[in-house]
Design a protein around this motif. Sequence first.
Motif, PDB file in Angstrom:
ATOM      1  N   TYR A  17      33.643  28.381  51.439  1.00 44.07           N
ATOM      2  CA  TYR A  17      34.040  27.558  50.296  1.00 44.07           C
ATOM      3  C   TYR A  17      34.679  28.411  49.213  1.00 44.07           C
ATOM      4  CZ  TYR A  17      31.023  23.649  51.768  1.00 44.07           C
ATOM      5  OH  TYR A  17      30.448  22.610  52.436  1.00 44.07           O
ATOM      6  N   GLU A  18      35.401  27.755  48.338  1.00 44.74           N
ATOM      7  CA  GLU A  18      35.781  28.345  47.058  1.00 44.74           C
ATOM      8  C   GLU A  18      35.337  27.375  45.979  1.00 44.74           C
ATOM      9  OE1 GLU A  18      39.831  29.496  46.550  1.00 44.74           O
ATOM     10  OE2 GLU A  18      39.490  31.401  47.553  1.00 44.74           O
ATOM     11  N   ILE A  19      34.637  27.910  45.010  1.00 49.86           N
ATOM     12  CA  ILE A  19      34.247  27.103  43.855  1.00 49.86           C
ATOM     13  C   ILE A  19      35.402  27.205  42.872  1.00 49.86           C
ATOM     14  CG2 ILE A  19      32.597  26.835  41.974  1.00 49.86           C
ATOM     15  CD1 ILE A  19      30.536  28.244  43.847  1.00 49.86           C
ATOM     16  N   ILE A  20      36.013  26.066  42.580  1.00 51.48           N
ATOM     17  CA  ILE A  20      37.197  26.013  41.735  1.00 51.48           C
ATOM     18  C   ILE A  20      36.788  25.521  40.347  1.00 51.48           C
ATOM     19  CG2 ILE A  20      39.517  25.061  41.471  1.00 51.48           C
ATOM     20  CD1 ILE A  20      39.193  26.671  44.060  1.00 51.48           C
ATOM     21  N   ARG A  21      37.159  26.296  39.320  1.00 47.90           N
ATOM     22  CA  ARG A  21      36.883  25.917  37.935  1.00 47.90           C
ATOM     23  C   ARG A  21      38.172  26.037  37.145  1.00 47.90           C
ATOM     24  NH1 ARG A  21      32.887  30.094  36.343  1.00 47.90           N
ATOM     25  NH2 ARG A  21      34.387  31.322  37.453  1.00 47.90           N
ATOM     26  N   GLU A  22      38.499  25.038  36.406  1.00 48.01           N
ATOM     27  CA  GLU A  22      39.756  25.006  35.665  1.00 48.01           C
ATOM     28  C   GLU A  22      39.864  26.199  34.720  1.00 48.01           C
ATOM     29  OE1 GLU A  22      42.093  22.146  32.536  1.00 48.01           O
ATOM     30  OE2 GLU A  22      40.722  21.200  33.966  1.00 48.01           O
ATOM     31  N   GLY A  23      40.983  26.905  34.835  1.00 50.82           N
ATOM     32  CA  GLY A  23      41.251  28.025  33.947  1.00 50.82           C
ATOM     33  C   GLY A  23      40.542  29.313  34.309  1.00 50.82           C
ATOM     34  N   LEU A  24      39.767  29.320  35.384  1.00 43.03           N
ATOM     35  CA  LEU A  24      39.025  30.521  35.788  1.00 43.03           C
ATOM     36  C   LEU A  24      39.347  30.867  37.233  1.00 43.03           C
ATOM     37  CD1 LEU A  24      35.567  29.610  34.236  1.00 43.03           C
ATOM     38  CD2 LEU A  24      37.267  31.174  33.303  1.00 43.03           C
ATOM     39  N   LEU A  25      39.096  32.110  37.597  1.00 43.33           N
ATOM     40  CA  LEU A  25      39.301  32.521  38.978  1.00 43.33           C
ATOM     41  C   LEU A  25      38.340  31.772  39.892  1.00 43.33           C
ATOM     42  CD1 LEU A  25      39.608  36.392  38.606  1.00 43.33           C
ATOM     43  CD2 LEU A  25      41.427  34.781  39.139  1.00 43.33           C
ATOM     44  N   PRO A  26      38.787  31.428  41.103  1.00 40.46           N
ATOM     45  CA  PRO A  26      37.876  30.780  42.053  1.00 40.46           C
ATOM     46  C   PRO A  26      36.788  31.764  42.503  1.00 40.46           C
ATOM     47  CG  PRO A  26      40.004  31.207  43.072  1.00 40.46           C
ATOM     48  CD  PRO A  26      40.126  31.593  41.641  1.00 40.46           C
ATOM     49  N   ILE A  27      35.663  31.228  42.901  1.00 41.44           N
ATOM     50  CA  ILE A  27      34.562  32.043  43.406  1.00 41.44           C
ATOM     51  C   ILE A  27      34.431  31.772  44.898  1.00 41.44           C
ATOM     52  CG2 ILE A  27      32.080  32.499  43.310  1.00 41.44           C
ATOM     53  CD1 ILE A  27      32.171  31.455  40.415  1.00 41.44           C
ATOM     54  N   PRO A  28      34.824  32.740  45.748  1.00 38.15           N
ATOM     55  CA  PRO A  28      34.679  32.544  47.182  1.00 38.15           C
ATOM     56  C   PRO A  28      33.217  32.708  47.596  1.00 38.15           C
ATOM     57  CG  PRO A  28      35.756  34.647  46.734  1.00 38.15           C
ATOM     58  CD  PRO A  28      35.499  33.983  45.418  1.00 38.15           C
ATOM     59  N   CYS A  29      32.773  31.856  48.496  1.00 38.19           N
ATOM     60  CA  CYS A  29      31.395  31.971  48.986  1.00 38.19           C
ATOM     61  C   CYS A  29      31.310  31.519  50.438  1.00 38.19           C
ATOM     62  CB  CYS A  29      30.424  31.214  48.104  1.00 38.19           C
ATOM     63  SG  CYS A  29      30.731  29.469  47.962  1.00 38.19           S
ATOM     64  N   ILE A  30      30.315  32.040  51.111  1.00 35.23           N
ATOM     65  CA  ILE A  30      30.002  31.649  52.478  1.00 35.23           C
ATOM     66  C   ILE A  30      28.595  31.083  52.465  1.00 35.23           C
ATOM     67  CG2 ILE A  30      29.530  32.498  54.805  1.00 35.23           C
ATOM     68  CD1 ILE A  30      31.839  34.446  54.428  1.00 35.23           C
ATOM     69  N   VAL A  31      28.453  29.923  53.097  1.00 32.48           N
ATOM     70  CA  VAL A  31      27.152  29.264  53.178  1.00 32.48           C
ATOM     71  C   VAL A  31      26.730  29.250  54.644  1.00 32.48           C
ATOM     72  CG1 VAL A  31      25.861  27.148  52.717  1.00 32.48           C
ATOM     73  CG2 VAL A  31      27.726  27.828  51.182  1.00 32.48           C
ATOM     74  N   ILE A  32      25.548  29.769  54.897  1.00 31.46           N
ATOM     75  CA  ILE A  32      24.970  29.804  56.240  1.00 31.46           C
ATOM     76  C   ILE A  32      23.873  28.739  56.282  1.00 31.46           C
ATOM     77  CG2 ILE A  32      23.699  31.198  57.926  1.00 31.46           C
ATOM     78  CD1 ILE A  32      26.532  32.300  57.343  1.00 31.46           C
ATOM     79  N   VAL A  33      24.048  27.761  57.174  1.00 30.81           N
ATOM     80  CA  VAL A  33      23.073  26.672  57.300  1.00 30.81           C
ATOM     81  C   VAL A  33      22.462  26.741  58.701  1.00 30.81           C
ATOM     82  CG1 VAL A  33      22.687  24.190  57.204  1.00 30.81           C
ATOM     83  CG2 VAL A  33      24.384  25.249  55.689  1.00 30.81           C
TER      84      VAL A  33
END
Length: 101
Positions: A17-33
């Motif tokens: 995933y990428e957490i997208i926030r307006e005006g800020l850099l995205p935060i890439p993440c990996i989720v293990i389920v």
Amino acid sequence: MQLYEQKEMRGYTQYHYEIIREGLLPIPCIVIVPDRRTDNPAEIVLADAGKETFLAQTDHIQRYVDSGTVLVAADLRGFGETEDPAPATMPNTGTGNIASR
């Protein structure tokens, strides 16, 4: 949040995933389920070397899968996928090209 990739692995599913926030850099993440989850709370890992380095270490993913714990591994700004390449962050000292002197 935007899902970029989903992989079915042996014993778990991996989401990128990428957490997208307006005006800020995205935060890439990996989720293990894990396929067999427990009531354990999810754990969030913010490793200095980045999420990919953390996940590449021998038993990190398997430990979470075996315990049935959801793992969220993210890159903080300036680490992992968001790390600035060295040439872009190095100040120009004017000493790089001896041939032009």
